[in-house]
Design a protein around this motif. Structure first.
Motif, PDB file in Angstrom:
ATOM      1  N   GLY A 171      11.767  -1.251  15.583  1.00 31.40           N
ATOM      2  CA  GLY A 171      10.508  -0.710  15.109  1.00 31.40           C
ATOM      3  C   GLY A 171       9.422  -0.726  16.171  1.00 31.40           C
ATOM      4  N   SER A 172       8.369   0.036  15.925  1.00 32.91           N
ATOM      5  CA  SER A 172       7.238   0.116  16.845  1.00 32.91           C
ATOM      6  C   SER A 172       5.978  -0.414  16.175  1.00 32.91           C
ATOM      7  CB  SER A 172       7.002   1.568  17.276  1.00 32.91           C
ATOM      8  OG  SER A 172       8.135   2.084  17.942  1.00 32.91           O
ATOM      9  N   PRO A 173       5.117  -1.109  16.936  1.00 32.50           N
ATOM     10  CA  PRO A 173       3.883  -1.641  16.351  1.00 32.50           C
ATOM     11  C   PRO A 173       2.922  -0.526  15.960  1.00 32.50           C
ATOM     12  CG  PRO A 173       3.912  -1.986  18.728  1.00 32.50           C
ATOM     13  CD  PRO A 173       5.258  -1.468  18.358  1.00 32.50           C
ATOM     14  N   LEU A 174       2.079  -0.810  14.978  1.00 30.61           N
ATOM     15  CA  LEU A 174       1.086   0.139  14.475  1.00 30.61           C
ATOM     16  C   LEU A 174      -0.305  -0.444  14.688  1.00 30.61           C
ATOM     17  CD1 LEU A 174       3.066   0.824  11.234  1.00 30.61           C
ATOM     18  CD2 LEU A 174       2.484   2.614  12.862  1.00 30.61           C
ATOM     19  N   ASP A 175      -1.222   0.411  15.057  1.00 31.28           N
ATOM     20  CA  ASP A 175      -2.576  -0.011  15.405  1.00 31.28           C
ATOM     21  C   ASP A 175      -3.246  -0.759  14.248  1.00 31.28           C
ATOM     22  OD1 ASP A 175      -4.777  -0.046  17.224  1.00 31.28           O
ATOM     23  OD2 ASP A 175      -5.752   1.462  15.971  1.00 31.28           O
ATOM     24  N   GLY A 176      -3.619  -2.013  14.498  1.00 24.26           N
ATOM     25  CA  GLY A 176      -4.341  -2.804  13.510  1.00 24.26           C
ATOM     26  C   GLY A 176      -3.479  -3.456  12.451  1.00 24.26           C
ATOM     27  N   GLY A 209      10.993  -6.551  15.399  1.00 21.01           N
ATOM     28  CA  GLY A 209      10.636  -5.141  15.364  1.00 21.01           C
ATOM     29  C   GLY A 209      10.263  -4.650  13.981  1.00 21.01           C
ATOM     30  N   VAL A 210       9.615  -5.504  13.183  1.00 18.98           N
ATOM     31  CA  VAL A 210       9.222  -5.135  11.820  1.00 18.98           C
ATOM     32  C   VAL A 210       7.787  -5.577  11.563  1.00 18.98           C
ATOM     33  CG1 VAL A 210      11.590  -5.326  10.935  1.00 18.98           C
ATOM     34  CG2 VAL A 210      10.060  -7.321  10.820  1.00 18.98           C
ATOM     35  N   ILE A 211       7.206  -5.046  10.480  1.00 24.99           N
ATOM     36  CA  ILE A 211       5.932  -5.545   9.987  1.00 24.99           C
ATOM     37  C   ILE A 211       6.225  -6.780   9.141  1.00 24.99           C
ATOM     38  CG2 ILE A 211       3.966  -5.055   8.488  1.00 24.99           C
ATOM     39  CD1 ILE A 211       4.261  -2.106   9.193  1.00 24.99           C
ATOM     40  N   PRO A 212       5.653  -7.939   9.460  1.00 21.13           N
ATOM     41  CA  PRO A 212       5.926  -9.134   8.649  1.00 21.13           C
ATOM     42  C   PRO A 212       5.456  -8.915   7.219  1.00 21.13           C
ATOM     43  CG  PRO A 212       4.111  -9.526  10.183  1.00 21.13           C
ATOM     44  CD  PRO A 212       4.708  -8.213  10.562  1.00 21.13           C
ATOM     45  N   ASN A 213       6.300  -9.269   6.265  1.00 25.09           N
ATOM     46  CA  ASN A 213       5.975  -8.992   4.871  1.00 25.09           C
ATOM     47  C   ASN A 213       6.732  -9.924   3.940  1.00 25.09           C
ATOM     48  OD1 ASN A 213       8.465  -7.348   3.507  1.00 25.09           O
ATOM     49  ND2 ASN A 213       8.355  -6.934   5.714  1.00 25.09           N
ATOM     50  N   ARG A 214       6.248  -9.978   2.728  1.00 22.01           N
ATOM     51  CA  ARG A 214       6.927 -10.696   1.647  1.00 22.01           C
ATOM     52  C   ARG A 214       7.177  -9.682   0.539  1.00 22.01           C
ATOM     53  NH1 ARG A 214       3.452 -14.576   0.872  1.00 22.01           N
ATOM     54  NH2 ARG A 214       2.197 -13.292  -0.536  1.00 22.01           N
ATOM     55  N   GLU A 215       8.425  -9.229   0.440  1.00 20.71           N
ATOM     56  CA  GLU A 215       8.817  -8.231  -0.558  1.00 20.71           C
ATOM     57  C   GLU A 215       7.951  -6.972  -0.458  1.00 20.71           C
ATOM     58  OE1 GLU A 215       8.838 -10.071  -4.399  1.00 20.71           O
ATOM     59  OE2 GLU A 215      10.711 -11.148  -3.995  1.00 20.71           O
ATOM     60  N   GLY A 216       7.565  -6.625   0.771  1.00 23.16           N
ATOM     61  CA  GLY A 216       6.786  -5.419   0.995  1.00 23.16           C
ATOM     62  C   GLY A 216       5.292  -5.653   1.105  1.00 23.16           C
ATOM     63  N   GLN A 217       4.816  -6.822   0.700  1.00 22.86           N
ATOM     64  CA  GLN A 217       3.393  -7.167   0.886  1.00 22.86           C
ATOM     65  C   GLN A 217       3.207  -7.629   2.325  1.00 22.86           C
ATOM     66  OE1 GLN A 217       3.433 -10.200  -2.220  1.00 22.86           O
ATOM     67  NE2 GLN A 217       1.916  -9.013  -3.393  1.00 22.86           N
ATOM     68  N   VAL A 218       2.396  -6.926   3.092  1.00 20.77           N
ATOM     69  CA  VAL A 218       2.221  -7.245   4.503  1.00 20.77           C
ATOM     70  C   VAL A 218       1.497  -8.576   4.664  1.00 20.77           C
ATOM     71  CG1 VAL A 218       1.078  -6.512   6.645  1.00 20.77           C
ATOM     72  CG2 VAL A 218       2.323  -4.852   5.237  1.00 20.77           C
ATOM     73  N   LEU A 219       1.968  -9.367   5.623  1.00 22.21           N
ATOM     74  CA  LEU A 219       1.421 -10.694   5.870  1.00 22.21           C
ATOM     75  C   LEU A 219       0.740 -10.749   7.230  1.00 22.21           C
ATOM     76  CD1 LEU A 219       4.458 -12.855   4.665  1.00 22.21           C
ATOM     77  CD2 LEU A 219       2.452 -12.137   3.333  1.00 22.21           C
ATOM     78  N   SER A 220      -0.327 -11.500   7.314  1.00 19.30           N
ATOM     79  CA  SER A 220      -1.034 -11.694   8.576  1.00 19.30           C
ATOM     80  C   SER A 220      -0.249 -12.654   9.461  1.00 19.30           C
ATOM     81  CB  SER A 220      -2.434 -12.259   8.313  1.00 19.30           C
ATOM     82  OG  SER A 220      -2.325 -13.593   7.808  1.00 19.30           O
ATOM     83  N   GLN A 244      -1.392 -12.851   2.740  1.00 16.37           N
ATOM     84  CA  GLN A 244      -1.233 -11.446   2.357  1.00 16.37           C
ATOM     85  C   GLN A 244      -2.408 -10.617   2.863  1.00 16.37           C
ATOM     86  OE1 GLN A 244      -0.770 -10.697  -1.841  1.00 16.37           O
ATOM     87  NE2 GLN A 244      -0.937  -8.471  -1.589  1.00 16.37           N
ATOM     88  N   VAL A 245      -2.085  -9.466   3.461  1.00 16.14           N
ATOM     89  CA  VAL A 245      -3.113  -8.512   3.879  1.00 16.14           C
ATOM     90  C   VAL A 245      -3.305  -7.544   2.726  1.00 16.14           C
ATOM     91  CG1 VAL A 245      -3.794  -6.777   5.568  1.00 16.14           C
ATOM     92  CG2 VAL A 245      -2.414  -8.741   6.302  1.00 16.14           C
ATOM     93  N   HIS A 246      -4.360  -7.717   1.975  1.00 18.01           N
ATOM     94  CA  HIS A 246      -4.543  -6.944   0.749  1.00 18.01           C
ATOM     95  C   HIS A 246      -4.641  -5.444   1.045  1.00 18.01           C
ATOM     96  CE1 HIS A 246      -4.833 -10.506  -1.646  1.00 18.01           C
ATOM     97  NE2 HIS A 246      -5.851 -10.980  -0.932  1.00 18.01           N
ATOM     98  N   GLY A 247      -3.978  -4.681   0.209  1.00 14.66           N
ATOM     99  CA  GLY A 247      -4.020  -3.231   0.311  1.00 14.66           C
ATOM    100  C   GLY A 247      -3.014  -2.633   1.268  1.00 14.66           C
ATOM    101  N   VAL A 248      -2.262  -3.460   1.988  1.00 18.17           N
ATOM    102  CA  VAL A 248      -1.329  -2.966   3.003  1.00 18.17           C
ATOM    103  C   VAL A 248       0.096  -3.389   2.654  1.00 18.17           C
ATOM    104  CG1 VAL A 248      -0.794  -2.864   5.461  1.00 18.17           C
ATOM    105  CG2 VAL A 248      -3.166  -3.163   4.718  1.00 18.17           C
TER     106      VAL A 248
END
Length: 448
Positions: A319-324, A332-343, A348-352
């Motif tokens: 995967g490739s990083p995304l701005d912000g 190579g992934v967006i860190p997440n918990r069952e699809g909820q993006v984590l900082s 949890q990063v709300h709304g993402v």
């Protein structure tokens, strides 16, 4: 009634399935979905990651088209997140965003010589032969002997496209520039290398069978690779897929060889240790491995060398990083918990949200993509209390924003125009489709 304004970034199967699931899920609010795609056309890796001679797999597009044509989703193509629109823009116009940007880079292979001229990532080659608008129109096809590392379906695709006679690809949607390149290829031998044995490959039986149907191509296998240990014998006996793969490979072993103009070699128990060459690839050195009794392998210390002038690594996508957006550089992934993006701190990063390969990594088939989307959508719905509160949620506002920035975005109607144009080009040449490759041409046809 509450209304969810949802942005989805990435119009491949993951993003489209997420949109479809949300529209069909029982909920107590209305939904408005905008799908943003960096390319002028939708479908992601189904359009730009599946070999042109796999029309059955491309049949997935029919299901995706039905979702897009349902009237519940708007498509904004040729819009690059991080450049044309930002996270701040999405927060201003939407309640939440799902990233479904997939994984399009090659995973690295850390061996000496990997940076020599003639060493390539399989993902780049796939993008070329699938007519991706952002890669060069030409590809260096000047090697008579080629190596392909990998025992998955991408490695099979690469090996097949390299070994197949170009004229046999003409009935497909192969782009004209790709046909011209392959037509002049001097290839005689394609060597496929895998670290483990025939009973541990990740090929699908269907793709493997199709490989054996190539015209004027000998399938070359080596008896030493089929002296199975007990774990391999057990895998063949207990797993239907492994049984079929073993049967196909042994059928190839029984064939007579020596009459075809091209050969496709399979080297199992071969762990590459070095690409040899001064300025360009001249050979591959690999260590012979043996089973460890538990489904893995260990090195024997025996080093072998095979001359090649080009090398393709098909060891996975990344995967490739995304701005912000938080990003895990190791996986190579967006860190997440069952699809909820984590900082970075695990909050949890709300709304993402994330779904598809950028969520779980580049593994699994379409069925996994659907279950991924279901899991993510469940959280989008349940997280209503923490949705963003957009200042300008009106559906016309995002259109005005893109137009004010001079973004030449494409729409669903534009995709229909491009689709019909490509099909017409194909029909005139008695082919399935001829893809339009240059990005500017795709946009111009879509917005005519």
């Amino acid at each position: 009634m509450t209304k969810l304004r949802l942005a989805i970034v990435g119009a491949g199967p993951a993003g489209i399935y997420a949109a479809d699931i949300l529209t069909k899920t029982e909920k107590h609010f209305d939904v408005s979905i905008d799908l943003f795609e960096q390319l002028p056309a939708p479908y992601g890796l189904v359009r730009y990651g599946v070999a042109p001679d796999h029309p059955r797999i491309k049949g997935i597009i029919t299901a995706l088209r039905d979702v897009l044509d349902s009237g519940h989703i708007r498509l904004f193509g040729n819009v690059d997140f991080g450049r044309d629109i930002t996270l701040a823009d999405l927060k201003k116009h939407y309640n939440a965003v799902i990233f479904s940007t997939g994984a399009i880079r090659d995973a690295p292979l850390m061996i000496p010589g990997i940076d020599l001229e003639g060493s390539y990532g399989a993902a780049d080659f796939v993008s070329w032969y699938d007519g991706h608008p952002d890669v060069a129109r030409t590809w260096p096809l000047d090697a008579a002997e080629v190596g392909v590392l990998g025992n998955g379906n991408v490695a099979l695709d690469v090996a097949r496209i390299l070994a197949k006679h170009a004229e046999d690809l003409l009935p497909t949607e192969i782009p004209d520039n790709v046909f011209e390149g392959l037509k002049h290829s001097p290839v005689t031998d394609v060597h496929v290398f895998g670290r483990r044995g025939p009973a541990q490959v990740k090929f699908s039986p269907l793709e493997l069978r199709e490989l054996g149907e190539l015209r004027d191509v000998d399938m070359v296998l080596y008896d030493e690779d089929f002296d199975y240990d007990e774990a391999s014998k057990a895998a063949v006996a207990s797993n239907k897929q492994v049984f079929v793969i073993d049967k196909v490979l042994n059928q190839w072993r029984a064939r007579e060889t020596g009459t075809a103009s091209r050969r496709l070699h399979f080297h199992f128990f071969a762990n590459p240790v070095e690409l040899v060459g001064t300025d360009a690839v001249e050979a591959i050195r690999y260590e012979r491995t043996v089973p460890d009794g538990e489904g893995g392998v260990v090195g024997t210390g025996e080093i072998r060398e095979i001359p090649i002038q080009a090398f393709y690594r098909a060891v996975g996508y990344f995967g490739s990083p995304l701005d912000g957006i938080p990003f895990d550089e190791k996986r190579g992934v967006i860190p997440n918990r069952e699809g909820q993006v984590l900082s970075d701190s695990g909050e949890q990063v709300h709304g993402v949200y994330a779904t598809g390969w950028i969520k779980r990594g580049p593994v699994g088939l379409i069925g996994h993509t659907k279950s991924d989307a279901m899991e993510t959508i469940k959280h989008v719905i349940n997280d209503e209390a923490s949705w963003w509160s957009p200042a300008e949620p009106d559906e016309a506002a995002i259109v005005a924003l893109l137009e004010s920035r001079g973004i030449e975005f494409t729409t669903l109607d534009g995709w229909h125009k491009l689709d019909e144009h490509e099909l017409a080009l194909g029909a005139a040449a008695e082919r399935t489709r001829i893809k339009v490759v240059p990005r500017d041409d795709m946009v111009e046809i879509s917005n005519a």
